[in-house]
Enzyme design. Sequence first.
Site, PDB file in Angstrom:
ATOM      1  N   ASN A 172      -5.708  12.323   0.056  1.00 48.99           N
ATOM      2  CA  ASN A 172      -4.829  11.532   0.936  1.00 48.99           C
ATOM      3  C   ASN A 172      -5.704  10.793   1.939  1.00 48.99           C
ATOM      4  OD1 ASN A 172      -2.102  10.760   1.719  1.00 48.99           O
ATOM      5  ND2 ASN A 172      -2.502  11.865   3.614  1.00 48.99           N
ATOM      6  N   LYS A 173      -5.053   9.989   2.765  1.00 49.17           N
ATOM      7  CA  LYS A 173      -5.790   9.176   3.737  1.00 49.17           C
ATOM      8  C   LYS A 173      -6.868   9.981   4.452  1.00 49.17           C
ATOM      9  CE  LYS A 173      -5.522   5.686   4.442  1.00 49.17           C
ATOM     10  NZ  LYS A 173      -6.462   4.810   3.712  1.00 49.17           N
ATOM     11  N   ALA A 222       0.993   5.235  -1.963  1.00 51.06           N
ATOM     12  CA  ALA A 222       0.982   5.598  -3.387  1.00 51.06           C
ATOM     13  C   ALA A 222       2.240   5.199  -4.169  1.00 51.06           C
ATOM     14  CB  ALA A 222       0.695   7.086  -3.522  1.00 51.06           C
ATOM     15  N   ASP A 271      -2.154  10.680  -2.297  1.00 50.29           N
ATOM     16  CA  ASP A 271      -2.436   9.562  -3.203  1.00 50.29           C
ATOM     17  C   ASP A 271      -2.736  10.032  -4.614  1.00 50.29           C
ATOM     18  OD1 ASP A 271      -2.996   8.365  -0.392  1.00 50.29           O
ATOM     19  OD2 ASP A 271      -2.761   6.691  -1.777  1.00 50.29           O
ATOM     20  N   ARG A 313       0.837  -1.197   0.000  1.00 47.70           N
ATOM     21  CA  ARG A 313       0.000   0.000   0.000  1.00 47.70           C
ATOM     22  C   ARG A 313       0.873   1.249   0.000  1.00 47.70           C
ATOM     23  NH1 ARG A 313       1.611   1.604   4.288  1.00 47.70           N
ATOM     24  NH2 ARG A 313       0.472   3.536   4.102  1.00 47.70           N
ATOM     25  N   ARG A 365      -7.080  -0.487  -6.792  1.00 46.43           N
ATOM     26  CA  ARG A 365      -7.342   0.655  -5.906  1.00 46.43           C
ATOM     27  C   ARG A 365      -7.423   1.904  -6.788  1.00 46.43           C
ATOM     28  NH1 ARG A 365      -4.386   1.241  -0.367  1.00 46.43           N
ATOM     29  NH2 ARG A 365      -6.401   2.140   0.143  1.00 46.43           N
TER      30      ARG A 365
END
Length: 340
Positions: free
Chosen positions: A212-213, A21, A202, A19, A53
């Site tokens: 992003n997260k 990016a 990401d 996982r 993803r």
Amino acid sequence: MTCTDVPQLVDAIGRLVVRGAPLLGVAGAYGVALAAARGDDVRQAAALLEGARPTAVNLAFGVRRAVAAADQASASGDTAAAAKAALAEARAIAAEDRAASTAMAEHGLALVPPGARILTHCNTGSLVSAGHGTAFAVILAAHRAGRLARLWVDETRPLLQGARLTAYEAALAGIPHAVLADSAAGSLMAAGQVDLVVIGADRIAADGSVANKVGSYPLAVLARQHGVPFVVVAPLSTVDFDTPDGAAIPVEHRPADEVVSFAGQPVGPAGTPAYNPAFDVTPPALVTAIVTERGVVHPVNAGNLRVLGSGAGCTAQGERPPGTLPEIAETAQAASDVER
Ligand code: MRU
């Protein structure tokens, strides 16, 4: 974990065994090379990998580069040459990521004032990269330069990449750190304990919107409220000029059980529905700067991003627009001076 075919790799990516990016880009390219070496249908493998993803654009970037290399080499129908070319491209992507990581650390370090207390979110170190990572590479450089007083690590609900992975990377590097519940970031900033927020990305849209997260956007809002610079560190492979703005970024939604269970144990009534986006999008107006391997984008807007992406922008610290980096470091320093 060893993946011997693409469906295994796709499953591993879906379960976040691999996982982050930049590493998804590397893994995607190796996946294409694996398919080519096995004599599988490379296009079918590429479609499976790209779909594993949707938000991290690096995955599609890595897959497409390896497919293009294989295509070029197999023009004469030589499948062994195609497999070799895809593998060489995957290795090149990994090497480029390593080099980008080093360059981002150097550019990002200029934004970190002495004695900085940095807050980060999710996991962005060597577990997501062929090098030292993105945001974490800057944090590590600051630590090695003696400028980092403390790293605040958001636990990063619901899958705890911060508590599980960033805390591990910080401990390994000997960085003074503490993990906090994501919901404690507000009171921490209000107490004047954060000088700088540094995160990865990401996907960055052409207008500078940053996916992003999940939990990154609330941090950006808090940072703005408390006058704390909010810095995003990402290689140019994360910038997607084909995605015009934040609204066009596809956000992955994940299964409810990630939210309504903990370590495999349900924490709510059976069948409780959940809202579980893996990412959120921060508008460019809340992002103080984007650090890439080619230099720093500040202020963050479509024009500045385009200039840097085209290679005509800041290619070295000495060529940056005058005053921009010290200005950010001074803001961070001022935030910490007020408190002290
Ligand atoms: O769902 P994940 O763990 O793949 O999310 C990773 C992140 O959000 C990282 O912050 C991001 O990839 C940027 S730097 C590696």
